[in-house]
Design a protein around this motif. Structure first.
Motif, mmCIF file in Angstrom:
data_model
loop_
_atom_site.group_PDB
_atom_site.id
_atom_site.type_symbol
_atom_site.label_atom_id
_atom_site.label_comp_id
_atom_site.label_asym_id
_atom_site.label_seq_id
_atom_site.Cartn_x
_atom_site.Cartn_y
_atom_site.Cartn_z
ATOM 1 N N GLY A 123 0.809 -1.206 0.000
ATOM 2 C CA GLY A 123 0.000 0.000 0.000
ATOM 3 C C GLY A 123 0.846 1.260 0.000
ATOM 4 O O GLY A 123 2.075 1.190 -0.111
ATOM 5 N N TYR A 146 4.096 3.817 -3.137
ATOM 6 C CA TYR A 146 3.479 2.494 -3.118
ATOM 7 C C TYR A 146 4.534 1.416 -2.852
ATOM 8 O O TYR A 146 5.515 1.293 -3.583
ATOM 9 C CB TYR A 146 2.785 2.225 -4.457
ATOM 10 C CG TYR A 146 2.111 0.879 -4.511
ATOM 11 C CD1 TYR A 146 0.958 0.630 -3.772
ATOM 12 C CD2 TYR A 146 2.624 -0.144 -5.285
ATOM 13 C CE1 TYR A 146 0.337 -0.609 -3.808
ATOM 14 C CE2 TYR A 146 2.002 -1.389 -5.331
ATOM 15 C CZ TYR A 146 0.869 -1.603 -4.586
ATOM 16 O OH TYR A 146 0.251 -2.824 -4.627
ATOM 17 N N LYS B 5 -2.179 4.156 4.087
ATOM 18 C CA LYS B 5 -3.263 5.040 3.683
ATOM 19 C C LYS B 5 -4.467 4.235 3.194
ATOM 20 O O LYS B 5 -4.331 3.118 2.701
ATOM 21 C CB LYS B 5 -2.776 5.942 2.553
ATOM 22 C CG LYS B 5 -1.681 6.887 2.982
ATOM 23 C CD LYS B 5 -2.247 7.979 3.838
ATOM 24 C CE LYS B 5 -1.158 8.640 4.654
ATOM 25 N NZ LYS B 5 -1.640 9.799 5.384
ATOM 26 N N LYS B 6 -5.635 4.818 3.316
ATOM 27 C CA LYS B 6 -6.823 4.248 2.691
ATOM 28 C C LYS B 6 -6.715 4.505 1.184
ATOM 29 O O LYS B 6 -6.007 5.415 0.753
ATOM 30 C CB LYS B 6 -8.072 4.919 3.258
ATOM 31 C CG LYS B 6 -8.224 4.763 4.771
ATOM 32 C CD LYS B 6 -8.882 3.464 5.148
ATOM 33 C CE LYS B 6 -9.005 3.352 6.668
ATOM 34 N NZ LYS B 6 -9.900 2.262 7.072
ATOM 35 N N ARG B 7 -7.426 3.702 0.427
ATOM 36 C CA ARG B 7 -7.318 3.809 -1.035
ATOM 37 C C ARG B 7 -8.679 4.004 -1.702
ATOM 38 O O ARG B 7 -9.656 3.356 -1.316
ATOM 39 C CB ARG B 7 -6.677 2.531 -1.595
ATOM 40 C CG ARG B 7 -5.246 2.334 -1.197
ATOM 41 C CD ARG B 7 -4.771 0.928 -1.542
ATOM 42 N NE ARG B 7 -5.278 -0.058 -0.621
ATOM 43 C CZ ARG B 7 -5.337 -1.365 -0.874
ATOM 44 N NH1 ARG B 7 -4.951 -1.841 -2.031
ATOM 45 N NH2 ARG B 7 -5.793 -2.201 0.025
ATOM 46 N N MET B 9 -10.394 3.511 -5.313
ATOM 47 C CA MET B 9 -10.082 2.752 -6.527
ATOM 48 C C MET B 9 -11.184 2.900 -7.562
ATOM 49 O O MET B 9 -12.340 3.149 -7.241
ATOM 50 C CB MET B 9 -9.904 1.260 -6.168
ATOM 51 C CG MET B 9 -8.741 1.048 -5.221
ATOM 52 S SD MET B 9 -8.604 -0.602 -4.494
ATOM 53 C CE MET B 9 -8.462 -1.653 -5.893
ATOM 54 N N ASP B 50 -6.026 5.823 -6.381
ATOM 55 C CA ASP B 50 -4.860 5.162 -5.788
ATOM 56 C C ASP B 50 -4.561 3.831 -6.457
ATOM 57 O O ASP B 50 -3.441 3.331 -6.362
ATOM 58 C CB ASP B 50 -5.088 4.933 -4.298
ATOM 59 C CG ASP B 50 -5.328 6.234 -3.565
ATOM 60 O OD1 ASP B 50 -4.442 7.093 -3.597
ATOM 61 O OD2 ASP B 50 -6.415 6.402 -3.000
ATOM 62 N N GLU B 51 -5.574 3.252 -7.072
ATOM 63 C CA GLU B 51 -5.365 2.001 -7.799
ATOM 64 C C GLU B 51 -6.419 1.889 -8.878
ATOM 65 O O GLU B 51 -7.521 2.427 -8.738
ATOM 66 C CB GLU B 51 -5.462 0.772 -6.860
ATOM 67 C CG GLU B 51 -4.339 0.689 -5.865
ATOM 68 C CD GLU B 51 -4.187 -0.702 -5.253
ATOM 69 O OE1 GLU B 51 -4.482 -1.702 -5.922
ATOM 70 O OE2 GLU B 51 -3.768 -0.767 -4.084
ATOM 71 N N ALA B 226 -9.876 -0.089 1.365
ATOM 72 C CA ALA B 226 -10.096 0.579 0.089
ATOM 73 C C ALA B 226 -11.550 0.472 -0.323
ATOM 74 O O ALA B 226 -12.241 -0.482 0.033
ATOM 75 C CB ALA B 226 -9.221 -0.057 -0.992
ATOM 76 N N LEU B 254 -6.496 9.605 3.114
ATOM 77 C CA LEU B 254 -6.076 9.327 1.733
ATOM 78 C C LEU B 254 -4.807 10.107 1.433
ATOM 79 O O LEU B 254 -4.586 11.186 1.984
ATOM 80 C CB LEU B 254 -7.155 9.782 0.748
ATOM 81 C CG LEU B 254 -8.489 9.043 0.724
ATOM 82 C CD1 LEU B 254 -9.468 9.793 -0.180
ATOM 83 C CD2 LEU B 254 -8.308 7.628 0.227
#
Lengths: 204, 269
Positions: A123, A146, B5-7, B9, B50-51, B226, B254
């Motif tokens: 993460g 990341y 961190k939170k994500r 997506m 983030d993803e 996430a 975030l």
């Protein structure tokens, strides 16, 4: 003329994403497993995901270790990413002790999960840089990158500009030893902060 | 102190050259990649997430080539981790995805049909590489997990299936509420409540996001790492940037990305 960059291909790692990031920045990436090409490269990136021992076996079998040494001897610059950074060190205890490329004296050990931490460390996490110059120029005060790894390089006695991250204890997140540099995180997967680091590597 | 961190997506659903909208797992064609770029400015969306998840939702066993070329192309616009999946039935299927720019592979049906393959994938690529997708819907017998694009119901309560998946060699769980999928009614608390306590892997939740405020509730839960949306119409262009700002304002941890800086880095060397 666009800046040529060689991505070392020894069969491990997401070469495609590194090449995309380099193209976005305006460089001209080529992916190569040819030691002659690597030996002549002024800017070389050593990516990698997976086993340290397997990676070193493949690098040695392909004579890529000597090629990277030759490139550095000719004044070239080398950036190791993730496992690629760990390979620049003295050794790792992953699957028994394996010698690395020995370009920095640091050793690699497993992340400490004794406190119930989730390993691998996956993460975006914050890193602390010792100075915002060189590889770390123009980064925000609290940059995030990341990570995806189970082993990490110890900070050791390294005194060059560097970045650390805390996950089950402090470990080396990146270092800038001049010609040789490395990032445990994936700069090609870390939005603006990550591409800033790659840009900094290419600018010197 | 460890503070991952939170994500936030975003998921793209691919079917035979087109991107799709899904509602309760029923698919509707939206447009191809040129259309997506022209009308929805995907590059802008990619600056605020983030993803990225790219799922091949084509029914039946089609050639992977078209999907792979789309994964490669999307990789050029997106400097965050990419999870790709849909129809992964072998180690080679996963390998070609990882060689086309994916960082992680999503698996769903094989969790049920082929646990040996799950172990094989983990030993080949590492468990951090595997995102276990669990689709859950409510039935007369309570919540049940479904596989094969929602067509096959598993013979056990969804909570039991989640607990079993959590013991497999996987890196993350991607939990989707079929009932809320594409509805824009918000995430499904009843499905989140099925998650076993002390889940040993990160949890991604999906299904139901319709506006920025919807992400806050799941992301404020400790066990959720996430939140993901596949709602093309609601969340492309600037709206994920707006969602991000809203969530940070609401105290969700975030990362703060700098889209202007990223734009400025293009062609800078």
């Amino acid at each position: 003329m666009t800046l040529p960059v060689v991505i070392v291909d020894y069969g491990m790692g997401n070469l495609f994403s590194v090449a995309s990031a380099l193209r976005y920045l305006g460089a001209e990436p080529s992916i190569s497993s040819d030691p002659e090409v690597v030996a002549r490269s002024p800017h070389t990136i050593l990516p990698g995901v997976g086993s340290f021992r397997l990676a070193m076996d493949r690098i040695r079998a392909g004579a890529l270790d000597e090629a990277m040494h030759s490139s550095l001897g000719a004044g070239g610059r080398l950036l190791g990413i993730c496992l690629g950074m760990q390979l620049l060190g003295a050794s790792s205890i992953e699957d028994g002790t394996t010698a690395g490329l020995g370009l920095v004296p640091n050793v690699v050990a497993r992340l400490d999960d004794s406190g119930g931490l989730k390993v691998p460390h996956v993460g975006f996490n914050e890193v602390h840089v010792t100075e915002r110059s060189g590889l770390f120029a123009d980064l925000p005060e609290k940059p995030h990158f990341y990570f995806v790894h189970s082993f990490r390089m110890e900070e050791g006695s390294l005194s060059c500009p560097r970045a650390t991250c805390d996950y089950g204890g402090r470990f080396l997140a990146a270092f800038d030893a001049g010609q040789v540099s490395g990032t445990q995180f994936h700069p090609e997967k870390s939005q603006s902060a990550g591409l800033t680091v790659i840009r900094n590597f290419l600018r010197r | 102190m460890t503070a991952l961190k939170k994500r936030l997506m975003f998921a793209l659903l691919y079917d035979g050259g087109n991107f799709m909208l899904s509602r309760n797992f029923r698919l509707q064609r939206v447009g191809d990649i040129e259309w997506l770029e022209r009308n929805y400015n995907f590059r802008e969306t990619a600056l605020s997430i983030d993803e990225l998840v790219i799922l091949n939702v084509e029914r039946g066993r089609a050639s992977m080539d078209g999907f792979l070329s789309h994964v490669k192309r999307l990789n050029d616009d997106c400097f965050v981790p990419i999870t790709a999946g849909g129809g992964v039935r072998s180690v080679d299927d996963a390998r070609v995805l990882l060689r086309s720019g994916a960082d992680k592979v999503a698996i769903n049906t094989v969790l049920w049909t082929d646990p040996a393959l799950v172990a094989g994938l983990a030993s080949e690529f590492g468990r951090q590489c595997l995102v276990a997708s669990v689709d859950v819907r409510s039935t007369a017998d309570g919540h049940r997990a479904v596989v094969a694009n929602g067509t096959e119901e598993l013979p056990m309560p969804a909570a039991e299936w989640l607990s079993r998946v959590a013991t497999m060699p996987i890196g993350e769980i991607f939990l989707t509420s079929v009932d809320r999928d594409g509805t824009g009614q918000g995430f499904d608390d009843a499905v989140l409540d099925l998650v076993p306590p002390d889940l040993p892997v990160p949890l991604i939740v999906a299904g139901g996001a319709g506006k920025a405020e919807h992400f806050a509730a799941p992301l404020q839960r400790d066990e959720v790492g996430a939140a993901c949306t596949a709602h093309l119409f609601n969340f492309v262009g600037q709206s994920l940037a707006t969602s991000r700002a809203h969530l940070r304002g609401a105290g969700v941890d975030l990362v703060e990305w700098d889209p202007d800086l990223l734009r400025g880095l293009a062609g800078s060397v």
